[in-house]
Design a protein around this motif. Structure first.
Motif, PDB file in Angstrom:
ATOM      1  N   CYS A   1     -16.597  53.182 -25.974  1.00  0.00           N
ATOM      2  CA  CYS A   1     -15.898  52.092 -25.286  1.00  0.00           C
ATOM      3  C   CYS A   1     -14.763  51.530 -26.132  1.00  0.00           C
ATOM      4  O   CYS A   1     -13.704  51.186 -25.601  1.00  0.00           O
ATOM      5  CB  CYS A   1     -16.873  50.964 -24.940  1.00  0.00           C
ATOM      6  SG  CYS A   1     -17.879  51.262 -23.467  1.00  0.00           S
TER       7      CYS A   1
ATOM      8  N   ALA B   1      -7.817  47.081 -17.028  1.00  0.00           N
ATOM      9  CA  ALA B   1      -9.270  47.152 -16.880  1.00  0.00           C
ATOM     10  C   ALA B   1      -9.746  45.916 -16.130  1.00  0.00           C
ATOM     11  O   ALA B   1      -9.356  44.800 -16.459  1.00  0.00           O
ATOM     12  CB  ALA B   1      -9.941  47.239 -18.243  1.00  0.00           C
TER      13      ALA B   1
ATOM     14  N   CYS C   1     -16.054  47.598 -20.352  1.00  0.00           N
ATOM     15  CA  CYS C   1     -16.561  48.958 -20.454  1.00  0.00           C
ATOM     16  C   CYS C   1     -18.095  48.916 -20.535  1.00  0.00           C
ATOM     17  O   CYS C   1     -18.672  48.061 -21.202  1.00  0.00           O
ATOM     18  CB  CYS C   1     -15.991  49.629 -21.707  1.00  0.00           C
ATOM     19  SG  CYS C   1     -16.497  51.334 -21.943  1.00  0.00           S
TER      20      CYS C   1
ATOM     21  N   ILE D   1     -15.091  52.888 -17.575  1.00  0.00           N
ATOM     22  CA  ILE D   1     -14.271  51.705 -17.354  1.00  0.00           C
ATOM     23  C   ILE D   1     -13.398  51.952 -16.120  1.00  0.00           C
ATOM     24  O   ILE D   1     -13.080  53.094 -15.806  1.00  0.00           O
ATOM     25  CB  ILE D   1     -13.421  51.387 -18.607  1.00  0.00           C
ATOM     26  CG1 ILE D   1     -12.810  49.997 -18.539  1.00  0.00           C
ATOM     27  CG2 ILE D   1     -12.381  52.456 -18.843  1.00  0.00           C
ATOM     28  CD1 ILE D   1     -12.277  49.493 -19.872  1.00  0.00           C
TER      29      ILE D   1
END
Length: 151
Positions: free
Chosen positions: A21, A33, A37, A54
């Motif tokens: 991540c 994003a 994640c 993600i």
């Protein structure tokens, strides 16, 4: 005790999903994003895998990036190792290179969705799966390059 030593060494060789991540960017192209994640670490006997994922979004464009390492990644390797080129009126399936790494690409010509699977490492099997929606082919490959360069 003898079985524990190989299992312990296998765990040392693999990155945890948390480590994976950390390598995933917070932004790809102009997509950000939308959530933290997430992922999982799996150990079954001496088999170790980790997976991080993600999601990036901007307007109607969406990218899901998944990094898979270990046993879970092995299943993709035989298919990706072949040179493939298939075109129909509804889809394109082919192999290519992204950042000098082998990639398997499938594109639905009707829905404008694409999946790119990039082999990052074959020795310690690691790959990146990128599923994009509402990106053209050039944008999808550029996003794949931005994500895979981190690995």
């Amino acid at each position: 005790m003898k079985k524990l030593i190989p299992a312990f060494l296998a765990v040392l060789l693999f990155a945890s999903y948390q480590d994976l991540c950390k390598k995933l960017p917070k932004k790809v192209l102009n997509l950000k994003a939308i959530e933290k994640c997430s992922g999982m670490n799996v150990i079954i006997n001496a088999n170790t895998s980790s997976q991080a994922e993600i999601v990036y979004v901007y307007k109607n464009k969406r990218i899901e990036a998944i990094v898979v390492q270990g046993t879970f990644a092995i299943q993709y390797l035989p298919l990706i190792s072949q040179n493939i080129s298939i075109t129909t009126e509804s889809s394109k399936i082919y192999t290519d290179k992204i950042n000098d790494k082998k990639a398997f690409i499938t594109r639905d010509l009707y829905t404008n969705e694409e999946q790119i699977v990039i082999v990052v490492d074959q020795k310690i099997p690691k790959l990146i799966i990128i599923h994009s929606k509402n990106l053209n082919e050039k944008e999808a490959k550029k996003a794949a390059k931005e994500i895979s360069i981190k690995f």
